[in-house]
Scaffold this motif. Sequence first.
Motif, short mmCIF file in Angstrom:
data_model
loop_
_atom_site.label_atom_id
_atom_site.label_comp_id
_atom_site.label_asym_id
_atom_site.label_seq_id
_atom_site.Cartn_x
_atom_site.Cartn_y
_atom_site.Cartn_z
N ALA A 188 0.85 -1.20 0.00
CA ALA A 188 0.00 0.00 0.00
C ALA A 188 0.88 1.24 0.00
O ALA A 188 1.73 1.41 0.87
N ILE A 189 0.66 2.10 -0.99
CA ILE A 189 1.38 3.38 -1.04
C ILE A 189 0.35 4.50 -1.00
O ILE A 189 -0.48 4.65 -1.91
N LEU A 190 0.38 5.25 0.09
CA LEU A 190 -0.57 6.35 0.30
C LEU A 190 -0.01 7.62 -0.31
O LEU A 190 1.21 7.82 -0.36
N TYR A 191 -0.89 8.50 -0.73
CA TYR A 191 -0.46 9.86 -1.09
C TYR A 191 -0.79 10.78 0.08
O TYR A 191 -1.87 10.67 0.69
N GLY A 192 0.12 11.71 0.39
CA GLY A 192 -0.15 12.71 1.42
C GLY A 192 0.35 14.07 0.99
O GLY A 192 1.42 14.18 0.35
N GLY A 193 -0.39 15.11 1.32
CA GLY A 193 -0.01 16.48 0.97
C GLY A 193 -1.22 17.23 0.48
O GLY A 193 -1.60 17.12 -0.68
N SER A 194 -1.88 17.97 1.42
CA SER A 194 -3.03 18.81 1.08
C SER A 194 -4.19 18.04 0.46
O SER A 194 -4.90 18.57 -0.40
N VAL A 195 -4.38 16.78 0.91
CA VAL A 195 -5.59 16.07 0.49
C VAL A 195 -6.77 16.66 1.26
O VAL A 195 -6.70 16.85 2.47
N LYS A 196 -7.84 16.95 0.56
CA LYS A 196 -9.06 17.44 1.20
C LYS A 196 -10.27 16.90 0.45
O LYS A 196 -10.11 16.24 -0.60
N GLY A 197 -11.43 17.20 0.99
CA GLY A 197 -12.64 16.67 0.37
C GLY A 197 -12.75 17.02 -1.10
O GLY A 197 -13.19 16.22 -1.91
N SER A 198 -12.29 18.21 -1.45
CA SER A 198 -12.49 18.69 -2.82
C SER A 198 -11.54 18.05 -3.84
O SER A 198 -11.82 18.09 -5.03
N ASN A 199 -10.41 17.51 -3.43
CA ASN A 199 -9.49 16.91 -4.41
C ASN A 199 -9.31 15.40 -4.23
O ASN A 199 -8.58 14.76 -4.99
N ALA A 200 -9.95 14.85 -3.20
CA ALA A 200 -9.71 13.44 -2.85
C ALA A 200 -10.10 12.48 -3.97
O ALA A 200 -9.38 11.51 -4.24
N LYS A 201 -11.21 12.76 -4.63
CA LYS A 201 -11.70 11.81 -5.63
C LYS A 201 -10.67 11.61 -6.75
O LYS A 201 -10.38 10.48 -7.14
N VAL A 202 -10.12 12.71 -7.23
CA VAL A 202 -9.14 12.64 -8.32
C VAL A 202 -7.87 11.92 -7.84
O VAL A 202 -7.36 11.00 -8.49
N LEU A 203 -7.35 12.34 -6.67
CA LEU A 203 -6.09 11.77 -6.19
C LEU A 203 -6.22 10.28 -5.87
O LEU A 203 -5.35 9.48 -6.21
N LEU A 204 -7.33 9.91 -5.23
CA LEU A 204 -7.49 8.53 -4.79
C LEU A 204 -7.83 7.57 -5.91
O LEU A 204 -7.72 6.35 -5.75
N ALA A 205 -8.23 8.12 -7.06
CA ALA A 205 -8.55 7.25 -8.20
C ALA A 205 -7.32 6.95 -9.05
O ALA A 205 -7.38 6.13 -9.96
N LEU A 206 -6.19 7.60 -8.74
CA LEU A 206 -5.00 7.42 -9.59
C LEU A 206 -4.43 6.01 -9.45
O LEU A 206 -4.41 5.46 -8.34
N PRO A 207 -3.93 5.46 -10.55
CA PRO A 207 -3.33 4.13 -10.46
C PRO A 207 -2.14 4.16 -9.52
O PRO A 207 -1.34 5.09 -9.56
N GLY A 208 -2.04 3.17 -8.64
CA GLY A 208 -0.91 3.09 -7.72
C GLY A 208 -1.11 3.86 -6.43
O GLY A 208 -0.25 3.83 -5.55
N VAL A 209 -2.23 4.57 -6.29
CA VAL A 209 -2.53 5.29 -5.04
C VAL A 209 -3.51 4.44 -4.23
O VAL A 209 -4.62 4.16 -4.67
N ASP A 210 -3.04 4.01 -3.06
CA ASP A 210 -3.82 3.06 -2.26
C ASP A 210 -4.42 3.69 -1.01
O ASP A 210 -4.70 2.99 -0.02
N GLY A 211 -4.59 5.00 -1.05
CA GLY A 211 -5.18 5.68 0.09
C GLY A 211 -4.45 6.98 0.34
O GLY A 211 -3.66 7.44 -0.49
N ALA A 212 -4.71 7.58 1.50
CA ALA A 212 -4.14 8.91 1.78
C ALA A 212 -3.73 9.03 3.24
O ALA A 212 -4.35 8.45 4.13
N LEU A 213 -2.65 9.80 3.44
CA LEU A 213 -2.28 10.27 4.77
C LEU A 213 -2.70 11.74 4.80
O LEU A 213 -2.22 12.54 3.98
N VAL A 214 -3.59 12.07 5.71
CA VAL A 214 -4.26 13.37 5.69
C VAL A 214 -3.91 14.15 6.95
O VAL A 214 -4.11 13.64 8.06
#
Length: 251
Positions: free
Chosen positions: A205-231
């Motif tokens: 699991a490789i999370l993305y972190g850095g200014s994730v918020k409700g308004s951009n989460a859908k795009v970021l979390l749908a990216l290939p290789g993104v398995d979640g977020a550190l918020v």
Amino acid sequence: MAARALIAGNWKMNGTQATAKALAADLAARCNTVPMLPRIALCPPAALLGLVASTISGSPIALGAQDCHAQQKGAHTGDTSAWLLKDIGCSFVIVGHSERRADHGETDILVKSKAQAALDAGLMPIICVGETEAERDAGKAADVVRRQVAGSLPAGATAANVVIAYEPVWAIGTGRTPTPEDVRAMHAVARETYAVGRSDGADVAILYGGSVKGSNAKVLLALPGVDGALVGGASLDAADFWTIIDATPRR
Ligand code: PEP
């Protein structure tokens, strides 16, 4: 692809007993309303771990800490061992967050020893990596992430016992995010580096972190290789954090 996405909230040095309890209780109550949730973890300040543990007890939310010491016990004033974190109910511990690398001079070697302690104690380390803005501008982002992943992974790391978080330092708390193509590319770099000498690179699991918020989460979390977020910041607001959870693809 990782089995189930993870959304982890890093509360950093924020909150009081009253606000922590209210936030954790609000999120625990929301869990009852949704059938298919990603994995959710809350990482409050160390002094609030016990309170949050009792507040989320019985809910699917897991507890995480923001740091641990590499030793099991001893003369280390102000530090907390991974074993004590496990004992008080943690499942996860963040290690190598860029704020600790910057504020406390944490090196890859130290981060690796903390991640090792986490594994030895039965915790899942969330190992943070990510380049600074100067490193990105100098064209060194991929090299930095390769070095940090290779240098911070403990012996015995597998997709079943570690999580990696790619967090470009310049995106943390700034409201700026990399382009989707850059996120995808950097996650691929982290995954390829993890996979050297390992056969389960597709599963870590490789999370993305850095200014994730409700308004951009859908795009970021749908990216290939993104398995979640550190918020960070957005995890302090129950409604915003829940929007992120809700935007997570169910895998
Ligand atoms: C973080 O500190 O791990 C983080 C991602 O913070 P923020 O979401 O506020 O950028």
